[in-house]
Scaffold this motif. Structure first.
Motif, short mmCIF file in Angstrom:
data_model
loop_
_atom_site.label_atom_id
_atom_site.label_comp_id
_atom_site.label_asym_id
_atom_site.label_seq_id
_atom_site.Cartn_x
_atom_site.Cartn_y
_atom_site.Cartn_z
N GLU A 1 0.91 -1.41 0.08
CA GLU A 1 0.66 -0.21 0.01
C GLU A 1 0.81 1.32 -0.26
N VAL A 2 2.10 1.48 0.67
CA VAL A 2 2.49 2.23 0.26
C VAL A 2 3.32 2.67 -0.66
N GLY A 3 3.54 1.84 -1.61
CA GLY A 3 3.83 1.76 -3.36
C GLY A 3 2.52 2.09 -3.84
N LEU A 4 1.13 1.34 -3.63
CA LEU A 4 0.29 1.54 -4.72
C LEU A 4 0.30 3.56 -4.03
N TYR A 5 0.48 3.91 -2.63
CA TYR A 5 -0.59 4.77 -2.26
C TYR A 5 1.02 6.50 -3.32
N GLN A 6 2.00 6.06 -3.76
CA GLN A 6 3.00 6.44 -4.39
C GLN A 6 2.55 6.79 -5.88
N ILE B 1 8.24 2.10 -7.23
CA ILE B 1 8.11 0.61 -7.31
C ILE B 1 9.78 0.43 -6.46
N SER B 2 10.98 0.27 -7.79
CA SER B 2 12.31 -0.05 -6.71
C SER B 2 12.22 -0.23 -5.21
N GLU B 3 12.46 1.24 -5.11
CA GLU B 3 12.53 1.27 -3.41
C GLU B 3 11.76 0.90 -2.43
N THR B 4 10.32 0.16 -2.97
CA THR B 4 9.26 -0.26 -2.52
C THR B 4 9.71 -1.45 -2.15
N VAL B 5 9.73 -1.99 -3.21
CA VAL B 5 9.83 -3.88 -3.70
C VAL B 5 11.21 -3.68 -2.82
N ASP B 6 12.09 -3.52 -2.87
CA ASP B 6 13.76 -2.50 -2.19
C ASP B 6 13.07 -3.47 -0.49
N ALA B 7 11.73 -2.66 0.03
CA ALA B 7 11.45 -2.43 1.12
C ALA B 7 10.88 -4.52 1.68
N ALA B 8 10.71 -4.88 0.55
CA ALA B 8 10.19 -5.93 1.39
C ALA B 8 11.05 -6.99 1.20
N LYS B 9 11.93 -7.32 0.82
CA LYS B 9 13.14 -7.85 0.35
C LYS B 9 13.76 -8.52 1.85
N GLY B 10 13.41 -7.84 2.86
CA GLY B 10 14.41 -8.39 4.11
C GLY B 10 14.59 -8.76 5.46
N ARG B 11 12.80 -9.30 4.90
CA ARG B 11 12.20 -9.80 5.96
C ARG B 11 12.05 -11.51 5.37
N PRO B 12 11.06 -12.44 6.92
CA PRO B 12 11.43 -14.20 6.58
C PRO B 12 10.05 -13.57 4.96
N GLY B 13 10.33 -14.80 4.10
CA GLY B 13 9.29 -14.88 3.06
C GLY B 13 9.32 -13.55 2.40
#
Length: 422
Positions: free
Chosen positions: A74-79, A92-104
């Protein structure tokens, strides 16, 4: 030197915390040091537009992601859908990167990337379809609240009110005229490259609307106490109470202290002004503003407005009860508050308000006056509560009420009632 954190990730963490336990986003936002304006807009924008995002996710996803990954999405969608000044590639790029560091993360990052690419392609179509949705979805308000407002104000007014809530709030400051002349202050702003407009609501108090993007602490005179940040609607209750020099005055739910400062100005430093609040963090804010504004003569008391033993039996000529409320008059400033309104909470908050009114009335001198006020638009907290209370207490009389309905007044929603002990 510590590496600067991905601002999209910071925003997503605050939103995920809110999704999981309904924590107040503004408390987390206050801790943000870098990219504060961007993160503030994104967090409030995502929280504000929950019905729109959930509607969109139902169309595009087979199942809703876990809160953290849903927050990132939703952070990405809002932008992409609501921010015109953001480079879409970076969003898109930085929002996707934000997801990568967590399990899954890798799998969810792939899903987020696909959804954001689709939003980039189909943004115009999304808004065309959204226009055909019911008002509570396209204006992103709880259906329960929209139905209440429609019954109370009519459908057209309810829609205008919801549209008002969805506009970013302006930053408005009130000039402390005891500290600096209004014309001199406006000249200081111009020297600092700030062209502020006098708010049309200004009368006894002078309010100025700042241009967007101005950091409040960088406005000339912040440290010197030349102004406070507050919406002009805050003057409604103080105007009704009309505190005078030499009186004993109590602000029973005082933090952050804007109304107390306004009353101090009208009392001209003469008399007894007590600012009371319950929680340590709110007392700290009161003390900070007291120091910045030079209000050494104002007394700060930690106490419960429902059981004000901390006041040691003192009585007052004038009391302001700016009670906790549902905040439905300030939903453009409190984006999360719209999602906390339901029948159970209305009943609970009204009981708390009556307890405070009962206790406050007991602190009035004979002939003394009290203003009960909220930043809510709900009758159960305002007109109905006050009318019922006065009917049950014949030693008091209701002299006047004022109400600000935002689409008409051009300021935050507010209610105030002047009650006098006979």
């Amino acid at each position: 030197m510590a590496k600067k954190r991905n601002s999209r990730l910071v925003a997503a963490e605050i939103i995920a915390l809110w999704m999981e336990n309904q924590s107040f986003p503004d408390r987390q936002l206050a801790k943000v040091q870098n990219d504060h304006a961007f993160i503030l807009e994104v967090v409030n924008g995502v929280v504000r537009n929950q019905n729109i995002f959930q509607w969109l996710e139902r169309q595009w996803l087979k199942k809703s992601p876990q809160p953290f990954f849903r927050a990132v999405l939703e952070v990405g969608l809002y932008q992409l859908l609501f921010m015109e000044n953001v480079e879409q590639y970076a969003a898109i790029s930085e929002t996707v990167d934000a997801a990568k560091g967590r399990p899954g993360g890798p799998g969810n990052a792939k899903m987020i990337n696909a959804v954001l690419r689709r939003a980039q392609r189909e943004g115009e179509k999304v808004f065309q379809l959204l226009e055909k949705q019911p008002a509570h979805i396209r204006l992103s308000h709880p259906k329960y609240l929209m139905d209440r407002w429609t019954r109370q104000y009519g459908e057209a007014a309810a829609i205008r009110l919801a549209e008002w809530d969805n506009h970013p709030p302006a930053t408005v400051l009130r000039i402390e005229q005891s500290a600096i002349d209004a014309d001199e202050f406006k000249e200081k702003l111009r020297e600092g490259g700030i062209e502020a407009e006098v708010h049309p609501f200004s009368s006894y108090e002078i309010f100025l609307q700042l241009p967007r993007g101005i950091a409040v602490k960088k406005v000339p005179g912040y440290s010197e106490g030349w102004f406070t940040i507050q919406d002009p609607a805050t003057s409604v209750a103080v105007d009704l109470l009309a505190p005078r020099p030499g009186e004993a005055v109590l602000d029973a739910c005082a933090a952050p202290g804007g109304k107390a400062a306004m009353m101090a100005g009208r009392m001209k430093g003469q008399g007894e002004l007590v600012a009371m609040d319950l929680h340590d963090d709110r007392i700290a804010v009161l003390q900070e503003n007291q120091k910045r504004l030079g209000l050494d003569w104002m007394e700060i008391v930690r106490g419960d407005a429902r059981k004000p033993q901390a006041l040691d039996g003192r009585t007052f000529d004038a009391i302001l009860l700016d009670v906790p409320c549902l905040n439905t008059g300030v939903l453009r400033r409190r984006a999360d508050a719209r999602w906390r309104v339901d029948e159970e909470r209305i009943g609970k908050i009204a009981r708390l308000q009556r307890e405070i009114l009962d206790a406050g009335a007991g602190l009035l001198k004979e002939g003394g006056r009290l203003v009960y006020s909220t930043c809510s638009l709900e009758a159960e907290e305002n007109e109905d509560l006050v009318a019922e209370w006065v009917q049950e207490h014949p030693e008091f009389v209701l002299e006047k009420t004022e109400k600000s309905f935002p689409p008409e007044s051009g300021v935050d929603g507010a209610f105030a009632a002047l009650i006098r002990r006979k």
